[in-house]
Design a protein around this motif. Structure first.
Motif, short mmCIF file in Angstrom:
data_model
loop_
_atom_site.label_atom_id
_atom_site.label_comp_id
_atom_site.label_asym_id
_atom_site.label_seq_id
_atom_site.Cartn_x
_atom_site.Cartn_y
_atom_site.Cartn_z
N ARG A 182 124.09 31.98 76.33
CA ARG A 182 123.14 32.72 75.50
C ARG A 182 123.37 34.21 75.75
N ARG A 183 123.43 34.99 74.63
CA ARG A 183 123.66 36.43 74.74
C ARG A 183 122.67 37.16 73.84
N ASP A 184 122.03 38.20 74.37
CA ASP A 184 121.14 39.06 73.59
C ASP A 184 121.87 40.36 73.28
N HIS A 185 122.03 40.66 71.96
CA HIS A 185 122.74 41.87 71.54
C HIS A 185 121.87 42.67 70.57
N GLY A 186 121.14 43.60 71.11
CA GLY A 186 120.37 44.50 70.26
C GLY A 186 119.42 43.79 69.32
N GLY A 187 118.71 42.83 69.83
CA GLY A 187 117.76 42.09 69.01
C GLY A 187 118.34 40.78 68.50
N GLN A 242 129.55 29.17 67.63
CA GLN A 242 128.65 30.30 67.84
C GLN A 242 127.56 30.29 66.78
N CYS A 243 126.30 30.38 67.25
CA CYS A 243 125.15 30.43 66.35
C CYS A 243 124.40 31.75 66.62
N VAL A 244 123.81 32.32 65.58
CA VAL A 244 123.15 33.61 65.73
C VAL A 244 121.83 33.61 64.98
N VAL A 245 120.81 34.28 65.55
CA VAL A 245 119.52 34.41 64.90
C VAL A 245 119.07 35.87 64.98
N GLU A 246 118.42 36.35 63.88
CA GLU A 246 117.96 37.73 63.80
C GLU A 246 116.47 37.78 64.13
N PRO A 247 115.98 38.95 64.55
CA PRO A 247 114.57 39.05 64.99
C PRO A 247 113.56 38.65 63.92
#
Length: 610
Positions: A30-35, A49-54
């Protein structure tokens, strides 16, 4: 949409862009990149790789995820921005924009992190083997093992072999390693044994009229662990054939092994067929081992005659020779420019690790167009004798010779170990060089002299057919010591890179020759009948000439995987003390179980204080 997944974590590619998918697996990283939160989701097949926005409705749920939680993620496949494409990952061109997530299972704090390549103590890895197996390297090794076994099976069937299963509960074997015993409930005081190998059964299959047998066979031996030997159990490609000579066995086995290694070589080279045939005596002389590593170009020479010359004044070796010993010379090509510390370290190694008096040596250097021998023992050896040694060992100016002296087996052991160490220290490679270099070691001695009991004994497998005229063999008597000790057997080992993959033999299928073979080793007929009556009785009803071998599956996979320990290619291995730390075996059992088996536990006496 499927309850858990529409695709595996290794399946998504650029042609899936725009599709709504569901993938399930473990949270690898798990990686947190600027929100933004990135989740690398992993299953047996790969990683996505999966990604979610704030501002996503799934953000809060994703924010809860921790390493090794199991989750089902639903979302849309999108292309990764150009600078974030990962060419080393099959799914590296895409990612999943998360719409929703379902936590399927939470994970406690991990005793063995799965992400990364950190080293952990063996005991921890074995206790939490189910976590260790999630790690990429080990996971790949186990998949490789399965694929290698499938390849072996496929190739054996293509060679005309038929797979049969043999019993797991059998009789205790009076020869070989220590048995694992299984008490019988129905027969109080009697025990089954787990098979050390299906040896007798596969020979009986030949007697029963089947022709080409094979089996991926489990074997059980109560032996101490080594890097190349698992405690408790292992698997072998068990093979037996009827109406065959030794060369017929080689011709059947070589394509299977060569083809399997070539299939999984990944660019590495495999020595061509036919594999070299090296007589045992030659292997012990030239390589100091009956399992030679032919990737090393060094060939040992015998220089006993040279050191025994009247002009040589080196008394230490002369004394060894006078007591029946030999002297072996180990070439060190290009070693002359090495600093003194190189030679001193080898000497120290011989003393400390090999428990030898040391390694004498001569360094050959060019001096005004003349080759001069230098070193601690060179002054005791006249120049003409040094020249003879150089010629025998194939060395020249710029090389060195190390020496090992003692009884033939002792000298060979030190010379063989020194050959490997010198080859590694100097970075030497054989020409031509093969990453996997096979050979057969043949013509093992049938008998040897047992110094402790002052008698002739079997050298290796007592059930091999002697390579000796049968009628003359039947006429031998105990006074024919010299002849008997010179008899070889149709016994052979298949070796790769210094690792013995298996022993094999053309079997002694004639009861009269078998009884004579045991008689020579001091076994009376009644003892042979009592110990091996089942096999002998079968042979009395018409047995075909037959032979076989049994390459170790674990060792094959270990070599292909480039590992140095069998535990790295075994799914659930035991530790060095033959304990299964994950399942808690061996374990105590209930008294009721012992009573059913008519067994009483007698604990060993505690050692008395000194």
């Amino acid at each position: 949409m499927h309850r858990y997944r529409t695709h595996t974590c290794g399946a998504l590619r650029s042609d899936h862009i725009g599709a709504t998918v569901r993938v399930s697996g473990w949270v690898h990283r798990r990686r947190d990149h600027g929100g933004l939160i990135f989740i690398d989701l992993r299953d047996h097949y790969g990683l996505t790789q999966c990604v979610v926005e704030p501002d996503s409705a799934a953000f809060a749920a994703i924010d809860r995820l921790r390493s090794e939680w199991v989750a089902a993620i639903t979302g849309r496949v999108t292309a990764r921005p150009g600078d974030t494409v990962n060419p080393d990952l099959p799914t590296g061109e895409v990612e999943v924009r998360i719409d929703s997530v379902e936590v399927l299972s939470e994970a406690s704090e991990l005793p063995v992190p799965v992400f990364g390549d950190q080293e952990y103590p063996e005991e921890t890895r074995l206790k939490y083997r189910f976590l260790d197996l999630r790690r990429e390297h080990l996971h790949k090794n186990i998949v490789l093992r399965s694929n290698v076994i499938s390849s072996l099976r496929r190739r054996m069937i293509a060679e005309g072999f038929t797979e049969f299963q043999t019993p797991i509960l059998t009789a205790s074997s009076p020869e070989g390693a220590r048995d694992f015993l299984v008490p019988s409930r129905l027969h109080p005081g009697k025990f089954y044994a787990l098979p050390q190998a299906p040896q007798q059964f596969k020979q009986l299959i030949m007697v029963a009229g089947f022709d080409r047998y094979f089996q991926i066979a489990p074997c059980f031996r109560d032996e101490d662990a080594r890097a190349d030997r698992s405690p408790g159990e292992f698997y072998q490609l068990d093979i037996e054939m009827s109406f065959v000579t030794q060369e017929d066995v080689f011709a059947a086995v070589e394509p299977v092994l060569h083809g399997t290694f070539e299939e999984f070589a990944n660019g590495r080279s495999v020595s061509p067929m036919p594999f070299a045939r090296i007589p045992y005596a030659e292997a012990m002389l030239k390589y100091g081992s009956d399992k030679p590593d032919l990737r090393n170009p060094i060939v040992i020479a015998d220089v006993t005659e040279e050191f025994n010359d009247a002009t040589v004044e080196f008394k230490a070796f002369k004394t060894v020779i006078a007591h029946g010993g030999v002297v072996r010379a180990i070439p060190a090509p290009g070693a002359a420019p090495q600093p003194r510390s190189f030679f001193d370290k080898l000497n120290d190694w011989a003393r400390s690790e090999m428990k030898a008096p040391g390694l004498g040596y001569i360094v050959f250097e060019s001096d005004g167009g003349k080759v001069v021998g230098k070193g601690p023992i060179a002054k005791f050896i006249p120049e003409p004798i040094q020249q003879r040694m150089m010629q025998k060992a194939g060395v020249k100016a710029g090389d060195a010779l190390f020496f090992s002296a003692g009884k033939a087996d002792v000298a060979a052991k030190l010379a063989g170990a020194a050959r490997l160490r010198i080859g590694n220290e100097l970075g030497l490679k054989a020409h031509p060089y093969y990453d996997f270099h096979f050979c057969w070691v043949v013509d093992f001695p049938m008998y040897e002299w047992n110094e402790d009991e002052k008698k002739i004994d079997f050298s290796h497998n007592p059930f091999s057919m002697p390579n000796f005229e049968h009628d003359k063999f039947l006429q031998l008597n105990s006074s024919d010591d010299k002849t008997i000790l010179g008899i070889t057997a149709f016994q052979y080992d298949i070796v790769c890179n210094g690792t013995e993959l298996s022993s094999g033999a053309i079997r002694n299928h004639r009861p009269d020759i078998m009884m004579k073979a045991f008689e020579i080793a001091g076994y009376p007929p009644e003892t042979v009948e009592a110990k091996f009556g089942g096999m002998l009785n079968a042979f009395r009803y018409g047995a075909p000439p037959h032979g076989g071998t049994a390459p170790g599956v674990d060792r094959i996979v270990m070599l292909i995987a480039g590992e140095e320990n069998l535990r790295e290619v075994t799914m659930f291995p035991m530790n060095q003390r033959a304990e299964d730390l994950m399942m808690g075996a061996p374990s105590e059992v209930m008294m009721k179980q012992l009573r059913e088996l008519h067994i009483r536990i007698v604990q060993p006496e505690a050692p008395k204080p000194s």
